[in-house]
Design an enzyme around this catalytic site. Structure first.
Site, PDB file in Angstrom:
ATOM      1  N   SER A  48      92.456  -6.917  38.043  1.00 62.03           N
ATOM      2  CA  SER A  48      93.274  -7.639  38.648  1.00 62.03           C
ATOM      3  C   SER A  48      93.850  -9.026  38.400  1.00 62.03           C
ATOM      4  O   SER A  48      94.885  -8.677  38.499  1.00 62.03           O
ATOM      5  CB  SER A  48      92.827  -6.444  40.247  1.00 62.03           C
ATOM      6  OG  SER A  48      91.858  -7.372  40.230  1.00 62.03           O
ATOM      7  N   GLY A  85      90.637  -3.533  39.577  1.00 59.69           N
ATOM      8  CA  GLY A  85      89.616  -2.933  39.714  1.00 59.69           C
ATOM      9  C   GLY A  85      88.044  -2.051  38.722  1.00 59.69           C
ATOM     10  O   GLY A  85      87.020  -2.174  38.722  1.00 59.69           O
ATOM     11  N   ASN A 113      84.390  -7.515  39.135  1.00 58.79           N
ATOM     12  CA  ASN A 113      84.089  -6.454  39.985  1.00 58.79           C
ATOM     13  C   ASN A 113      82.573  -5.894  39.974  1.00 58.79           C
ATOM     14  O   ASN A 113      81.987  -5.513  40.826  1.00 58.79           O
ATOM     15  CB  ASN A 113      85.347  -4.793  39.617  1.00 58.79           C
ATOM     16  CG  ASN A 113      86.545  -5.243  39.774  1.00 58.79           C
ATOM     17  OD1 ASN A 113      86.868  -5.771  41.370  1.00 58.79           O
ATOM     18  ND2 ASN A 113      86.897  -5.354  39.066  1.00 58.79           N
ATOM     19  N   ASP A 201      93.983 -11.922  50.610  1.00 60.02           N
ATOM     20  CA  ASP A 201      92.143 -11.274  50.595  1.00 60.02           C
ATOM     21  C   ASP A 201      91.822 -12.026  50.256  1.00 60.02           C
ATOM     22  O   ASP A 201      90.394 -12.184  50.156  1.00 60.02           O
ATOM     23  CB  ASP A 201      92.675 -10.328  49.828  1.00 60.02           C
ATOM     24  CG  ASP A 201      93.114 -10.401  47.977  1.00 60.02           C
ATOM     25  OD1 ASP A 201      93.026 -11.689  47.981  1.00 60.02           O
ATOM     26  OD2 ASP A 201      93.483  -9.574  47.632  1.00 60.02           O
ATOM     27  N   HIS A 204      92.540 -12.583  45.015  1.00 57.20           N
ATOM     28  CA  HIS A 204      93.359 -12.739  43.997  1.00 57.20           C
ATOM     29  C   HIS A 204      94.343 -14.254  44.219  1.00 57.20           C
ATOM     30  O   HIS A 204      94.675 -13.962  45.351  1.00 57.20           O
ATOM     31  CB  HIS A 204      94.960 -11.074  43.486  1.00 57.20           C
ATOM     32  CG  HIS A 204      93.618 -10.124  44.102  1.00 57.20           C
ATOM     33  ND1 HIS A 204      93.099  -9.706  45.086  1.00 57.20           N
ATOM     34  CD2 HIS A 204      93.351  -9.722  42.750  1.00 57.20           C
ATOM     35  CE1 HIS A 204      92.677  -8.285  44.120  1.00 57.20           C
ATOM     36  NE2 HIS A 204      92.643  -8.825  43.033  1.00 57.20           N
TER      37      HIS A 204
END
Length: 229
Positions: A48, A85, A113, A201, A204
């Site tokens: 991402s 992801g 991830n 979040d 990012h």
């Protein structure tokens, strides 16, 4: 990840789509074209962070990077091979069909991830090594962008994870950026220093954070292009 606050239960996203952005840049003589006289295509394999999760399309990493290259007269197209992801295993699984004949070089930004899932560094290492081996078999120069494990996994885990990028880059003669998040602020020593450049979040970067990353990443892309045979 760079800081323990970046590691959270929030995954990099559930989207599974590759957005290939092909910008045809026919621009004057440049640093890149001095080393390579024809237009160059670079494939950015990632998750991402590469895909531009949470941002308008034009503000993601690849569009901003293409704009940075165009402004400097570089005839270079970066293709967005980011899948939100994706783990290092996911990146490896789609590498073969991603490296189409027009691809001249590869950027690899994977491992975040893996950290979110608590995978062992040896698993990430094996997957990234296989990616580098495939690139080497195709004579593609590689820029490897690493991740930093948070301290809460323990010192042994952190050392093994952080060093896998350094060691593999040396072994396969790849260009190396040790930490994606240090592209945003190379001098940051505290999570709070990155918060103005991050989305809510905490994982990012926002558009300003991406812009800062591109300013530091762009010159390394020109260095990568100069290695194309």
């Amino acid at each position: 990840m760079m800081f323990s606050s970046i590691l959270s239960p929030v995954a990099y996203g559930a989207l599974r789509a590759i957005r290939n952005l092909s910008f045809t840049l026919a621009l004057p003589f440049s640093v890149a074209s001095a080393a390579y006289a024809e237009p160059v295509t670079v494939f950015a394999l990632g998750d991402s962070l590469t895909a531009g999760y949470g941002l308008p399309e034009a503000e993601g990493l690849v569009p901003q990077l293409n704009a940075w290259l165009a402004e400097r007269g570089a005839e270079v197209t970066v293709l967005n091979g980011g899948v939100s992801g994706d783990t290092s295993a996911g990146g490896l699984s789609r590498l073969g069909w991603s490296l189409t004949p027009e691809v001249d070089a590869l950027i690899v930004t994977l491992g975040g991830n893996d950290l979110l899932r608590g995978l062992q560094p040896s698993v990430t290492r094996n997957n990234i090594e296989a990616i580098l081996q495939e690139a080497q078999s195709r004579d593609l120069p590689v820029l490897l962008i690493g991740m930093e494990a948070p301290g809460n996994f323990g010192p042994a885990y952190k050392t093994a994870f952080d060093q896998l990028y350094v060691e593999l880059a040396a072994q396969y003669d790849a260009l190396l950026i040790e930490s994606y998040f240090r592209l945003i602020d190379p001098a940051a020593t505290d999570p709070g220093q990155l918060s103005p450049f991050m989305q809510a979040d905490g994982i990012h970067p926002n558009a300003q954070g991406v812009q800062r990353a591109v300013e530091n990443l762009g010159p390394r892309i020109l260095e990568l292009v100069a290695q194309i045979d």
